[in-house]
Design a protein around this motif. Structure first.
Motif, PDB file in Angstrom:
ATOM      1  N   ARG A 106      47.342  30.806  28.334  1.00  0.00           N
ATOM      2  CA  ARG A 106      48.310  31.261  29.340  1.00  0.00           C
ATOM      3  C   ARG A 106      47.779  32.409  30.196  1.00  0.00           C
ATOM      4  O   ARG A 106      48.423  32.830  31.147  1.00  0.00           O
ATOM      5  CB  ARG A 106      49.608  31.728  28.669  1.00  0.00           C
ATOM      6  CG  ARG A 106      50.528  30.588  28.283  1.00  0.00           C
ATOM      7  CD  ARG A 106      51.924  31.070  27.912  1.00  0.00           C
ATOM      8  NE  ARG A 106      52.492  31.990  28.876  1.00  0.00           N
ATOM      9  CZ  ARG A 106      53.038  33.178  28.558  1.00  0.00           C
ATOM     10  NH1 ARG A 106      53.077  33.587  27.306  1.00  0.00           N
ATOM     11  NH2 ARG A 106      53.552  33.943  29.482  1.00  0.00           N
ATOM     12  N   PRO A 129      41.963  29.022  32.727  1.00  0.00           N
ATOM     13  CA  PRO A 129      42.319  29.733  31.499  1.00  0.00           C
ATOM     14  C   PRO A 129      41.120  30.487  30.922  1.00  0.00           C
ATOM     15  O   PRO A 129      39.992  29.993  30.974  1.00  0.00           O
ATOM     16  CB  PRO A 129      42.752  28.623  30.536  1.00  0.00           C
ATOM     17  CG  PRO A 129      43.015  27.435  31.375  1.00  0.00           C
ATOM     18  CD  PRO A 129      42.153  27.572  32.592  1.00  0.00           C
ATOM     19  N   ALA A 172      47.780  24.988  34.171  1.00  0.00           N
ATOM     20  CA  ALA A 172      48.769  26.046  34.412  1.00  0.00           C
ATOM     21  C   ALA A 172      50.177  25.484  34.473  1.00  0.00           C
ATOM     22  O   ALA A 172      51.136  26.126  34.051  1.00  0.00           O
ATOM     23  CB  ALA A 172      48.450  26.785  35.714  1.00  0.00           C
ATOM     24  N   HIS A 191      52.882  25.549  31.596  1.00  0.00           N
ATOM     25  CA  HIS A 191      53.495  26.798  31.136  1.00  0.00           C
ATOM     26  C   HIS A 191      54.555  27.278  32.130  1.00  0.00           C
ATOM     27  O   HIS A 191      54.357  27.176  33.333  1.00  0.00           O
ATOM     28  CB  HIS A 191      52.431  27.890  30.983  1.00  0.00           C
ATOM     29  CG  HIS A 191      51.277  27.488  30.132  1.00  0.00           C
ATOM     30  ND1 HIS A 191      51.363  27.373  28.766  1.00  0.00           N
ATOM     31  CD2 HIS A 191      50.007  27.145  30.459  1.00  0.00           C
ATOM     32  CE1 HIS A 191      50.189  26.989  28.287  1.00  0.00           C
ATOM     33  NE2 HIS A 191      49.360  26.841  29.292  1.00  0.00           N
ATOM     34  N   ILE A 200      52.319  32.184  33.690  1.00  0.00           N
ATOM     35  CA  ILE A 200      50.935  32.466  33.330  1.00  0.00           C
ATOM     36  C   ILE A 200      50.631  33.901  33.742  1.00  0.00           C
ATOM     37  O   ILE A 200      51.381  34.503  34.521  1.00  0.00           O
ATOM     38  CB  ILE A 200      49.940  31.485  33.990  1.00  0.00           C
ATOM     39  CG1 ILE A 200      50.025  31.571  35.516  1.00  0.00           C
ATOM     40  CG2 ILE A 200      50.166  30.066  33.489  1.00  0.00           C
ATOM     41  CD1 ILE A 200      48.926  30.800  36.242  1.00  0.00           C
TER      42      ILE A 200
END
Length: 168
Positions: free
Chosen positions: A55, A74, A129, A132, A135
C-alpha cells in the motif's frame, strides 16, 4: 508517528500537500523520523507507519526514449521498465539520472512525490493501486507520506493505470 488530516495541515506545506489542499482532495499526512542509514526509503516508510508495503508506493523517474516519465509502484516490488515504456507508447526505458530527476521534479531522491512537481511529467500508476481504498506516496520530503485514494492520485497527476510493477 504524527497524523495530520487535510484540515490540520500546516500552511506552507510541501508542494504536494499544497496541491492536494488546492484540489480539495481528502488526504492524510503521515510523518516519521527518517533514518538516513535505512537501506530503502519506501520500506522505511512502510515500517514507520505500520502499513503493508503493497500500500506504500514509491515514485521513480525514468527516461523513455529521451523523455522523463514518472512511475508510481509499490515499495514491495520493482519497476518493470519494459512495461513502463509500453504503457506510454515508448520503446526503451532506463532509470533517469538522479540529479536530473531531482532538478526536474523539484524534490530530493527519497522524497520525490508524484504530486506538485516543478514540471508536470507523464505519470504511470501501477494497476495494483486500484486494489486498495487508499495508498501512501511521498508528500515531498523524506519522512513525510501522504495517504489518498488511488483514483484521486491518478486524477491529479493525469496518470495512466498499467501493470508496471513486479513483485521481488
Amino acid at each position: 508517528m504524527a497524523k495530520k488530516s487535510k484540515k490540520q495541515q500546516q500552511p506552507g506545506g510541501t508542494p504536494a500537500t499544497v496541491a492536494l489542499t488546492a484540489a480539495g482532495v481528502e488526504f492524510t499526512v503521515h510523518s516519521y523520523d527518517h533514518d538516513p542509514a535505512h537501506p530503502s526509503y519506501g520500506e522505511e516508510a512502510a515500517e514507520a507507519m505500520g502499513v503493508s508495503p503493497d500500500r506504500v508506493f514509491k515514485t521513480l523517474v525514468a527516461d523513455i526514449d529521451g523523455a522523463l516519465t514518472v512511475a508510481v509502484v509499490p515499495v514491495a516490488g520493482q519497476l518493470d521498465l519494459k512495461a513502463l515504456a509500453a504503457a506510454v507508447g515508448g520503446k526503451r526505458a532506463t532509470m533517469a539520472d538522479p540529479t536530473l530527476a531531482e532538478r526536474t521534479t523539484g524534490y530530493v531522491r527519497g522524497g520525490i512525490s508524484p504530486l506538485g512537481q516543478r514540471k508536470k511529467l507523464p505519470t504511470v500508476l501501477d494497476a495494483s493501486a486500484s486494489a486498495h481504498p487508499t495508498i501512501c506516496v511521498s508528500a515531498g520530503r523524506r519522512g513525510l507520506e501522504v495517504e489518498l485514494s488511488p483514483e484521486d492520485l491518478a486524477k491529479l497527476t493525469g496518470a495512466v493505470l498499467a501493470p508496471v510493477g513486479r513483485l521481488t
